[in-house]
Motif scaffolding. Structure first.
Motif, mmCIF file in Angstrom:
data_model
loop_
_atom_site.group_PDB
_atom_site.id
_atom_site.type_symbol
_atom_site.label_atom_id
_atom_site.label_comp_id
_atom_site.label_asym_id
_atom_site.label_seq_id
_atom_site.Cartn_x
_atom_site.Cartn_y
_atom_site.Cartn_z
ATOM 1 N N GLU A 1 0.833 -1.207 0.000
ATOM 2 C CA GLU A 1 0.000 0.000 0.000
ATOM 3 C C GLU A 1 0.868 1.258 0.000
ATOM 4 O OE1 GLU A 1 -3.642 0.191 2.547
ATOM 5 O OE2 GLU A 1 -2.669 1.969 3.380
ATOM 6 N N ALA A 2 1.925 1.245 0.822
ATOM 7 C CA ALA A 2 2.815 2.414 0.899
ATOM 8 C C ALA A 2 3.439 2.700 -0.470
ATOM 9 C CB ALA A 2 3.900 2.181 1.948
ATOM 10 N N VAL A 3 3.959 1.647 -1.111
ATOM 11 C CA VAL A 3 4.571 1.816 -2.437
ATOM 12 C C VAL A 3 3.535 2.346 -3.427
ATOM 13 C CG1 VAL A 3 5.432 0.497 -4.421
ATOM 14 C CG2 VAL A 3 6.441 0.151 -2.150
ATOM 15 N N ASP A 4 2.367 1.763 -3.372
ATOM 16 C CA ASP A 4 1.290 2.143 -4.286
ATOM 17 C C ASP A 4 0.901 3.617 -4.118
ATOM 18 O OD1 ASP A 4 -0.540 1.355 -6.274
ATOM 19 O OD2 ASP A 4 -2.144 1.347 -4.790
ATOM 20 N N LEU A 5 0.796 4.076 -2.875
ATOM 21 C CA LEU A 5 0.372 5.456 -2.607
ATOM 22 C C LEU A 5 1.430 6.455 -3.080
ATOM 23 C CD1 LEU A 5 -1.280 5.133 0.922
ATOM 24 C CD2 LEU A 5 -2.439 5.512 -1.266
ATOM 25 N N VAL A 6 2.713 6.105 -2.897
ATOM 26 C CA VAL A 6 3.784 7.000 -3.354
ATOM 27 C C VAL A 6 3.663 7.232 -4.864
ATOM 28 C CG1 VAL A 6 6.280 7.180 -3.724
ATOM 29 C CG2 VAL A 6 5.398 6.458 -1.502
ATOM 30 N N LEU A 7 3.382 6.145 -5.584
ATOM 31 C CA LEU A 7 3.221 6.250 -7.034
ATOM 32 C C LEU A 7 1.949 7.014 -7.386
ATOM 33 C CD1 LEU A 7 4.435 5.074 -9.777
ATOM 34 C CD2 LEU A 7 2.607 3.385 -9.614
ATOM 35 N N LEU A 8 0.852 6.641 -6.745
ATOM 36 C CA LEU A 8 -0.483 7.155 -7.074
ATOM 37 C C LEU A 8 -0.596 8.650 -6.787
ATOM 38 C CD1 LEU A 8 -3.041 5.630 -7.988
ATOM 39 C CD2 LEU A 8 -3.716 5.509 -5.601
ATOM 40 N N TYR A 9 -0.084 9.074 -5.651
ATOM 41 C CA TYR A 9 -0.186 10.483 -5.237
ATOM 42 C C TYR A 9 0.933 11.321 -5.831
ATOM 43 C CZ TYR A 9 -3.371 9.018 -1.416
ATOM 44 O OH TYR A 9 -4.410 8.526 -0.673
ATOM 45 N N GLU A 10 1.858 10.662 -6.545
ATOM 46 C CA GLU A 10 3.030 11.363 -7.087
ATOM 47 C C GLU A 10 3.718 12.168 -5.987
ATOM 48 O OE1 GLU A 10 2.026 13.485 -10.626
ATOM 49 O OE2 GLU A 10 0.874 11.814 -11.464
ATOM 50 N N VAL A 11 3.945 11.509 -4.853
ATOM 51 C CA VAL A 11 4.614 12.153 -3.721
ATOM 52 C C VAL A 11 6.059 12.455 -4.111
ATOM 53 C CG1 VAL A 11 5.394 11.881 -1.339
ATOM 54 C CG2 VAL A 11 3.173 10.960 -2.048
ATOM 55 N N THR A 12 6.459 13.714 -3.998
ATOM 56 C CA THR A 12 7.822 14.062 -4.413
ATOM 57 C C THR A 12 8.762 14.217 -3.219
ATOM 58 O OG1 THR A 12 7.069 16.347 -4.467
ATOM 59 C CG2 THR A 12 7.229 15.181 -6.576
ATOM 60 N N HIS A 13 8.212 14.659 -2.112
ATOM 61 C CA HIS A 13 9.077 14.882 -0.959
ATOM 62 C C HIS A 13 8.481 14.233 0.293
ATOM 63 C CE1 HIS A 13 11.600 16.881 1.970
ATOM 64 N NE2 HIS A 13 10.498 17.202 2.633
ATOM 65 N N LEU A 14 9.269 13.396 0.949
ATOM 66 C CA LEU A 14 8.817 12.785 2.199
ATOM 67 C C LEU A 14 9.718 13.271 3.335
ATOM 68 C CD1 LEU A 14 8.097 9.138 1.023
ATOM 69 C CD2 LEU A 14 6.434 10.629 2.129
ATOM 70 N N PRO A 15 9.175 13.453 4.545
ATOM 71 C CA PRO A 15 10.010 13.878 5.666
ATOM 72 C C PRO A 15 11.174 12.900 5.872
ATOM 73 C CG PRO A 15 7.684 13.930 6.271
ATOM 74 C CD PRO A 15 7.771 13.248 4.939
ATOM 75 N N ALA A 16 12.305 13.440 6.352
ATOM 76 C CA ALA A 16 13.526 12.647 6.515
ATOM 77 C C ALA A 16 13.314 11.399 7.384
ATOM 78 C CB ALA A 16 14.623 13.519 7.120
ATOM 79 N N GLU A 17 12.442 11.528 8.403
ATOM 80 C CA GLU A 17 12.250 10.405 9.336
ATOM 81 C C GLU A 17 11.635 9.179 8.667
ATOM 82 O OE1 GLU A 17 11.291 13.450 10.014
ATOM 83 O OE2 GLU A 17 11.982 14.050 12.015
ATOM 84 N N THR A 18 11.061 9.346 7.466
ATOM 85 C CA THR A 18 10.492 8.205 6.759
ATOM 86 C C THR A 18 11.554 7.124 6.557
ATOM 87 O OG1 THR A 18 9.274 9.896 5.549
ATOM 88 C CG2 THR A 18 8.993 7.636 4.825
ATOM 89 N N THR A 19 12.790 7.565 6.327
ATOM 90 C CA THR A 19 13.906 6.619 6.158
ATOM 91 C C THR A 19 14.031 5.711 7.380
ATOM 92 O OG1 THR A 19 15.015 8.489 5.118
ATOM 93 C CG2 THR A 19 16.318 6.494 5.437
ATOM 94 N N GLN A 20 13.837 6.289 8.569
ATOM 95 C CA GLN A 20 13.928 5.477 9.790
ATOM 96 C C GLN A 20 12.836 4.415 9.827
ATOM 97 O OE1 GLN A 20 14.030 8.154 13.188
ATOM 98 N NE2 GLN A 20 15.463 9.464 12.088
ATOM 99 N N GLN A 21 11.627 4.812 9.387
ATOM 100 C CA GLN A 21 10.540 3.821 9.346
ATOM 101 C C GLN A 21 10.918 2.659 8.425
ATOM 102 O OE1 GLN A 21 7.177 6.554 8.205
ATOM 103 N NE2 GLN A 21 6.146 5.568 9.913
ATOM 104 N N VAL A 22 11.489 3.009 7.254
ATOM 105 C CA VAL A 22 11.837 1.962 6.281
ATOM 106 C C VAL A 22 12.979 1.090 6.813
ATOM 107 C CG1 VAL A 22 12.685 1.513 3.942
ATOM 108 C CG2 VAL A 22 10.976 3.296 4.331
ATOM 109 N N GLU A 23 13.945 1.692 7.513
ATOM 110 C CA GLU A 23 15.028 0.900 8.099
ATOM 111 C C GLU A 23 14.480 -0.082 9.138
ATOM 112 O OE1 GLU A 23 18.529 4.273 7.522
ATOM 113 O OE2 GLU A 23 17.777 3.826 9.532
ATOM 114 N N VAL A 24 13.530 0.397 9.936
ATOM 115 C CA VAL A 24 12.885 -0.492 10.910
ATOM 116 C C VAL A 24 12.218 -1.663 10.179
ATOM 117 C CG1 VAL A 24 10.900 -0.674 12.480
ATOM 118 C CG2 VAL A 24 12.553 1.181 12.778
ATOM 119 N N LEU A 25 11.515 -1.344 9.085
ATOM 120 C CA LEU A 25 10.819 -2.395 8.336
ATOM 121 C C LEU A 25 11.806 -3.422 7.765
ATOM 122 C CD1 LEU A 25 8.033 -0.325 6.552
ATOM 123 C CD2 LEU A 25 7.706 -2.181 8.198
#
Lengths: 205, 205, 205
Positions: A94-118
């Motif tokens: 869902e996360a991957v899909d939403l990034v594509l669908l919403y054409e999200v260009t900028h995500l807050p830096a802390e998102t990287t921490q969430q992905v590292e946790v995952l």
């Protein structure tokens, strides 16, 4: 859904390891998706394939549990674990899909921490699945996932606070919130998996 | 997680009463949080403590059910009730957390009604837990929680309508909506608890 | 809650058919609600009545399963199916309610596709319920619901992309997103119903 060859004697442990392996791939694709300059269309396609493959494994487990007389642990725990692993994959997809669908260009830096946790949770889960047979080291797995979930939760809360700090416009907040909630949802889903594993271990001990 | 002394013979009824007692504290903290001029940081900290204590009780119930041969009612109903009470606490904790995190300064007046419903549900639930042993008056509990849920739902819907009436800016709507949805979620979680209690009572009758 | 006359020997199959019949009514009311020039207040009232009637049926099933010694299939599957059908109705009711509450005036064109999927799913589910007795043609039901869910999902994703394309204001996005998420939730709930039916069929085969 392409049918994959699977030897008839693949055990429940093998199937759970297979499910976790799909999740490791998913977490890796998620990290690639959020990297700068990535080919998002291509990654999203590979994510869909990984999600289909994971679905197939989930179905294989469910069908196996329904057609097997003796199961290595309680039937409802097998269901719960299979559907818990499936939830992890769904949230990452869902996360991957939403990034594509919403054409999200900028995500807050802390998102990287969430992905590292995952990614770390995915590796630990893949390592823990074979241990279901010996029931060894599952305590460490459970404790470490809970610690990681805590780290992820703190990153998530910092992101929410920054989203509402006035820096972002409402539409941007809506988009980013959906994405980081999916990531947080995937981390929570790992925690549920760890809790199910703990419960299985307690019953068997 | 600090381990609390607990006598080995605490019954399931005692543990459920303990879980409900944490919820009464949580509902009280929620009311304080939304009062004018409150020390929000301090209250949010106490809420986190209450939530941890509730988690500990939930874990105690789960471990007890997994290690006990004879349970006073169906194992899955004990799980469902424990996790239902846990959900109530989580939703109340989330509401408190969001108020702090989003630095919400103004909440619609009807929010007070939601919190009053939550406090009343918490008291009724705490009063009902010991009755699980005698199975008496559980009908009244179930009916009253359902009536309260109905009242809470009406307040929630009035808040939503007012949020979109043009009075609020989009970012403000996003913040408040998250908070009141948590409150509504906590009320719904009480209704689920009441439904589980009803189901237990029906089976035993 | 008005009590309806119900012959004592109504079987589980009859009760599931009754639940599905309420859903067919709900899907029809949903379609009327979204049609131009409809009397929304009146339709929302009929939807509430349909939802209450569905609740009554759900309760009848739960009480029956709790008081019956021999059930046609596993007790937990009966619960799961009853609560799955109830979830469908709740999500459709929520969509109707939000349209009224938010005074939504314009919905993206693809919403019609979501509603068509819901109407088709409702008809198929109503047709499948009596087949639970013979366990015939349930494969076709399951496959077709999954195909429809796929169609609905594509419409939902197109709506989300268009909502964030810059055409809509943030408040409008918030309103419409809530409505289309309810519709998507109802479609997902049908998929869960189909999965439960599949599981029942696999166990019995």
């Amino acid at each position: 859904m392409r049918l994959k060859f699977r030897p008839v004697d693949a055990s429940f442990y093998d199937l759970f390891s297979e499910a976790a392996a799909h999740i490791v791939v998913g977490a890796q694709l998620l990290a690639e998706m959020l990297a700068d300059g990535s080919d998002r269309e291509a990654i999203a396609k590979r994510m869909r394939d990984a999600e289909h493959a994971a679905d197939e494994t989930t179905h294989a487990i469910i069908r196996r549990v329904n057609s097997t007389f003796v199961t290595p642990f309680d039937r409802e725990d097998i269901y719960a674990l299979a559907s818990g692993l499936d939830d992890v994959m769904d949230m990452m997809d869902e996360a991957v899909d939403l990034v594509l669908l919403y054409e999200v260009t900028h995500l807050p830096a802390e998102t990287t921490q969430q992905v590292e946790v995952l990614q770390r949770c995915a590796e630990l889960t893949a390592a823990a699945m074979p241990s279901l047979e010996s029931m060894k080291s599952l305590d460490e797995f459970w404790i470490e996932i809970n610690r990681l979930e805590n780290t992820g939760d703190k990153a998530f809360r910092r992101i929410l606070a920054s989203l509402f700090s006035g820096e972002y416009e409402a539409l941007e907040v809506l988009k980013i919130k959906d994405v980081v909630e999916s990531l947080e949802g995937a981390i929570d889903a790992f925690e549920k998996v760890a809790n199910i594993v703990e419960q299985i271990a307690v019953k068997e001990s």
